[in-house]
Design a protein around this motif. Structure first.
Motif, PDB file in Angstrom:
ATOM      1  N   ARG A  59       0.835  -1.208   0.000  1.00 21.83           N
ATOM      2  CA  ARG A  59       0.000   0.000   0.000  1.00 21.83           C
ATOM      3  C   ARG A  59       0.867   1.254   0.000  1.00 21.83           C
ATOM      4  NH1 ARG A  59      -2.540   2.584   4.763  1.00 21.83           N
ATOM      5  NH2 ARG A  59      -3.696   4.305   3.883  1.00 21.83           N
ATOM      6  N   ALA A  60       1.956   1.222   0.771  1.00 20.21           N
ATOM      7  CA  ALA A  60       2.864   2.371   0.809  1.00 20.21           C
ATOM      8  C   ALA A  60       3.457   2.653  -0.571  1.00 20.21           C
ATOM      9  CB  ALA A  60       3.962   2.138   1.840  1.00 20.21           C
ATOM     10  N   LEU A  61       3.705   1.610  -1.352  1.00 18.10           N
ATOM     11  CA  LEU A  61       4.201   1.823  -2.718  1.00 18.10           C
ATOM     12  C   LEU A  61       3.102   2.328  -3.635  1.00 18.10           C
ATOM     13  CD1 LEU A  61       6.588  -1.167  -3.485  1.00 18.10           C
ATOM     14  CD2 LEU A  61       7.175   1.232  -3.250  1.00 18.10           C
ATOM     15  N   ARG A  62       1.926   1.734  -3.539  1.00 24.71           N
ATOM     16  CA  ARG A  62       0.818   2.159  -4.411  1.00 24.71           C
ATOM     17  C   ARG A  62       0.442   3.616  -4.158  1.00 24.71           C
ATOM     18  NH1 ARG A  62      -1.226  -2.823  -2.914  1.00 24.71           N
ATOM     19  NH2 ARG A  62      -2.690  -1.820  -1.466  1.00 24.71           N
ATOM     20  N   GLU A  63       0.559   4.052  -2.905  1.00 25.52           N
ATOM     21  CA  GLU A  63       0.176   5.417  -2.541  1.00 25.52           C
ATOM     22  C   GLU A  63       1.396   6.293  -2.223  1.00 25.52           C
ATOM     23  OE1 GLU A  63      -2.855   5.311   0.530  1.00 25.52           O
ATOM     24  OE2 GLU A  63      -3.746   3.518  -0.374  1.00 25.52           O
ATOM     25  N   ALA A  64       2.540   5.927  -2.769  1.00 24.86           N
ATOM     26  CA  ALA A  64       3.793   6.617  -2.461  1.00 24.86           C
ATOM     27  C   ALA A  64       3.703   8.117  -2.706  1.00 24.86           C
ATOM     28  CB  ALA A  64       4.929   6.031  -3.283  1.00 24.86           C
ATOM     29  N   LEU A  65       4.343   8.827  -1.818  1.00 23.95           N
ATOM     30  CA  LEU A  65       4.398  10.285  -1.912  1.00 23.95           C
ATOM     31  C   LEU A  65       5.533  10.697  -2.845  1.00 23.95           C
ATOM     32  CD1 LEU A  65       3.948  10.831   1.901  1.00 23.95           C
ATOM     33  CD2 LEU A  65       2.218  11.153   0.126  1.00 23.95           C
ATOM     34  N   PRO A  66       5.348  11.761  -3.596  1.00 20.05           N
ATOM     35  CA  PRO A  66       6.401  12.196  -4.513  1.00 20.05           C
ATOM     36  C   PRO A  66       7.616  12.730  -3.771  1.00 20.05           C
ATOM     37  CG  PRO A  66       4.541  13.719  -4.566  1.00 20.05           C
ATOM     38  CD  PRO A  66       4.151  12.583  -3.673  1.00 20.05           C
ATOM     39  N   GLY A  67       8.790  12.505  -4.376  1.00 20.35           N
ATOM     40  CA  GLY A  67      10.011  13.110  -3.878  1.00 20.35           C
ATOM     41  C   GLY A  67      10.743  12.344  -2.796  1.00 20.35           C
ATOM     42  N   ILE A  68      10.263  11.171  -2.395  1.00 19.62           N
ATOM     43  CA  ILE A  68      10.928  10.420  -1.331  1.00 19.62           C
ATOM     44  C   ILE A  68      11.791   9.289  -1.900  1.00 19.62           C
ATOM     45  CG2 ILE A  68      10.600   8.979   0.724  1.00 19.62           C
ATOM     46  CD1 ILE A  68       8.013  10.590   1.257  1.00 19.62           C
ATOM     47  N   PHE A  69      11.238   8.493  -2.785  1.00 17.15           N
ATOM     48  CA  PHE A  69      11.948   7.322  -3.303  1.00 17.15           C
ATOM     49  C   PHE A  69      13.007   7.703  -4.324  1.00 17.15           C
ATOM     50  CE2 PHE A  69       8.405   4.926  -1.604  1.00 17.15           C
ATOM     51  CZ  PHE A  69       8.997   3.726  -1.235  1.00 17.15           C
ATOM     52  N   ASP A  70      14.172   7.073  -4.200  1.00 17.06           N
ATOM     53  CA  ASP A  70      15.165   7.132  -5.264  1.00 17.06           C
ATOM     54  C   ASP A  70      14.877   5.950  -6.199  1.00 17.06           C
ATOM     55  OD1 ASP A  70      16.589   4.716  -4.318  1.00 17.06           O
ATOM     56  OD2 ASP A  70      17.300   6.001  -2.705  1.00 17.06           O
ATOM     57  N   GLY A  84       5.815  -6.626  -9.650  1.00 16.99           N
ATOM     58  CA  GLY A  84       6.159  -6.485 -11.056  1.00 16.99           C
ATOM     59  C   GLY A  84       7.139  -5.361 -11.299  1.00 16.99           C
ATOM     60  N   PRO A  85       7.354  -5.051 -12.563  1.00 13.70           N
ATOM     61  CA  PRO A  85       8.274  -3.954 -12.877  1.00 13.70           C
ATOM     62  C   PRO A  85       7.771  -2.649 -12.263  1.00 13.70           C
ATOM     63  CG  PRO A  85       7.593  -5.110 -14.884  1.00 13.70           C
ATOM     64  CD  PRO A  85       6.766  -5.654 -13.753  1.00 13.70           C
ATOM     65  N   ALA A  86       8.698  -1.881 -11.771  1.00 16.86           N
ATOM     66  CA  ALA A  86       8.327  -0.616 -11.122  1.00 16.86           C
ATOM     67  C   ALA A  86       7.857   0.389 -12.163  1.00 16.86           C
ATOM     68  CB  ALA A  86       9.518  -0.057 -10.352  1.00 16.86           C
ATOM     69  N   PRO A  87       6.710   1.009 -11.934  1.00  9.43           N
ATOM     70  CA  PRO A  87       6.279   2.086 -12.831  1.00  9.43           C
ATOM     71  C   PRO A  87       7.110   3.336 -12.558  1.00  9.43           C
ATOM     72  CG  PRO A  87       4.767   1.891 -10.986  1.00  9.43           C
ATOM     73  CD  PRO A  87       5.775   0.781 -10.836  1.00  9.43           C
ATOM     74  N   ALA A  88       6.815   4.385 -13.254  1.00  9.21           N
ATOM     75  CA  ALA A  88       7.502   5.657 -13.000  1.00  9.21           C
ATOM     76  C   ALA A  88       7.228   6.081 -11.557  1.00  9.21           C
ATOM     77  CB  ALA A  88       7.000   6.723 -13.963  1.00  9.21           C
ATOM     78  N   ARG A  89       8.241   6.661 -10.940  1.00  6.68           N
ATOM     79  CA  ARG A  89       8.067   7.144  -9.567  1.00  6.68           C
ATOM     80  C   ARG A  89       7.097   8.319  -9.544  1.00  6.68           C
ATOM     81  NH1 ARG A  89      13.735   8.850  -7.943  1.00  6.68           N
ATOM     82  NH2 ARG A  89      14.023   8.866 -10.165  1.00  6.68           N
ATOM     83  N   PRO A  90       6.412   8.500  -8.419  1.00  8.29           N
ATOM     84  CA  PRO A  90       5.503   9.653  -8.314  1.00  8.29           C
ATOM     85  C   PRO A  90       6.302  10.957  -8.372  1.00  8.29           C
ATOM     86  CG  PRO A  90       5.502   8.343  -6.273  1.00  8.29           C
ATOM     87  CD  PRO A  90       6.428   7.685  -7.226  1.00  8.29           C
ATOM     88  N   VAL A  91       5.718  11.938  -8.997  1.00 10.39           N
ATOM     89  CA  VAL A  91       6.372  13.242  -9.109  1.00 10.39           C
ATOM     90  C   VAL A  91       5.464  14.323  -8.555  1.00 10.39           C
ATOM     91  CG1 VAL A  91       7.792  12.613 -11.096  1.00 10.39           C
ATOM     92  CG2 VAL A  91       5.528  13.569 -11.464  1.00 10.39           C
ATOM     93  N   ARG A  92       6.091  15.386  -8.116  1.00  6.30           N
ATOM     94  CA  ARG A  92       5.323  16.536  -7.626  1.00  6.30           C
ATOM     95  C   ARG A  92       4.707  17.263  -8.820  1.00  6.30           C
ATOM     96  NH1 ARG A  92       9.917  16.955  -3.957  1.00  6.30           N
ATOM     97  NH2 ARG A  92       9.136  16.523  -1.872  1.00  6.30           N
ATOM     98  N   ASP A  93       3.508  17.728  -8.627  1.00  9.91           N
ATOM     99  CA  ASP A  93       2.815  18.480  -9.672  1.00  9.91           C
ATOM    100  C   ASP A  93       2.864  19.954  -9.292  1.00  9.91           C
ATOM    101  OD1 ASP A  93       1.294  19.072 -11.919  1.00  9.91           O
ATOM    102  OD2 ASP A  93      -0.592  18.794 -10.838  1.00  9.91           O
ATOM    103  N   PHE A  94       3.701  20.695  -9.989  1.00 11.03           N
ATOM    104  CA  PHE A  94       3.845  22.127  -9.706  1.00 11.03           C
ATOM    105  C   PHE A  94       2.947  22.915 -10.652  1.00 11.03           C
ATOM    106  CE2 PHE A  94       7.917  20.396  -8.252  1.00 11.03           C
ATOM    107  CZ  PHE A  94       7.944  20.895  -6.954  1.00 11.03           C
ATOM    108  N   PRO A  95       2.148  23.826 -10.116  1.00 16.30           N
ATOM    109  CA  PRO A  95       1.303  24.641 -11.004  1.00 16.30           C
ATOM    110  C   PRO A  95       2.171  25.554 -11.866  1.00 16.30           C
ATOM    111  CG  PRO A  95       1.065  25.334  -8.699  1.00 16.30           C
ATOM    112  CD  PRO A  95       1.980  24.149  -8.718  1.00 16.30           C
ATOM    113  N   ARG A  96       1.695  25.825 -13.036  1.00 12.43           N
ATOM    114  CA  ARG A  96       2.456  26.680 -13.965  1.00 12.43           C
ATOM    115  C   ARG A  96       1.882  28.053 -13.985  1.00 12.43           C
ATOM    116  NH1 ARG A  96       4.964  23.299 -18.647  1.00 12.43           N
ATOM    117  NH2 ARG A  96       5.222  21.382 -17.535  1.00 12.43           N
TER     118      ARG A  96
END
Length: 96
Positions: A59-70, A84-96
């Motif tokens: 669950r911690a992986l499925r709901e991982a917070l952005p910016g923590i995992f290397d 399974g294969p790791a998907p892309a890591r979560p990223v922070r969404d910065f408003p433009r």
């Protein structure tokens, strides 16, 4: 009210997340486990395993917070937990 935590788990939380009080860290399982999965030692994981099981770690992986995992930890834990294969890591969404 959160259940009381063992002194050992509080000590692990204090080492993993030095910038928050241990009880605050442990109040958010995803936050705590994300940091543990990146920075924890084998001994830290042994202590945490008394309270958390593989489903909690998944669950911690499925709901991982952005910016923590290397990249290495992200790939390791997905393989270790049979996700399974790791998907892309979560990223922070910065408003433009």
């Amino acid at each position: 009210m959160d259940p009381p935590h063992s002194p050992e788990l509080l000590a692990v939380a204090k080492r993993m997340v030095w910038f928050k009080p241990p009880a605050t860290t442990l109040a958010n399982d995803i936050f705590f486990l994300n940091y543990l999965m990146v920075y924890g030692t084998a001994d830290d994981l042994t202590v945490a395993r008394q309270c958390y099981d593989d489903d909690d770690f998944r669950r911690a992986l499925r709901e991982a917070l952005p910016g923590i995992f290397d990249a290495r930890s992200w790939a390791y834990w997905h393989a270790r937990l049979g996700m399974g294969p790791a998907p892309a890591r979560p990223v922070r969404d910065f408003p433009r």
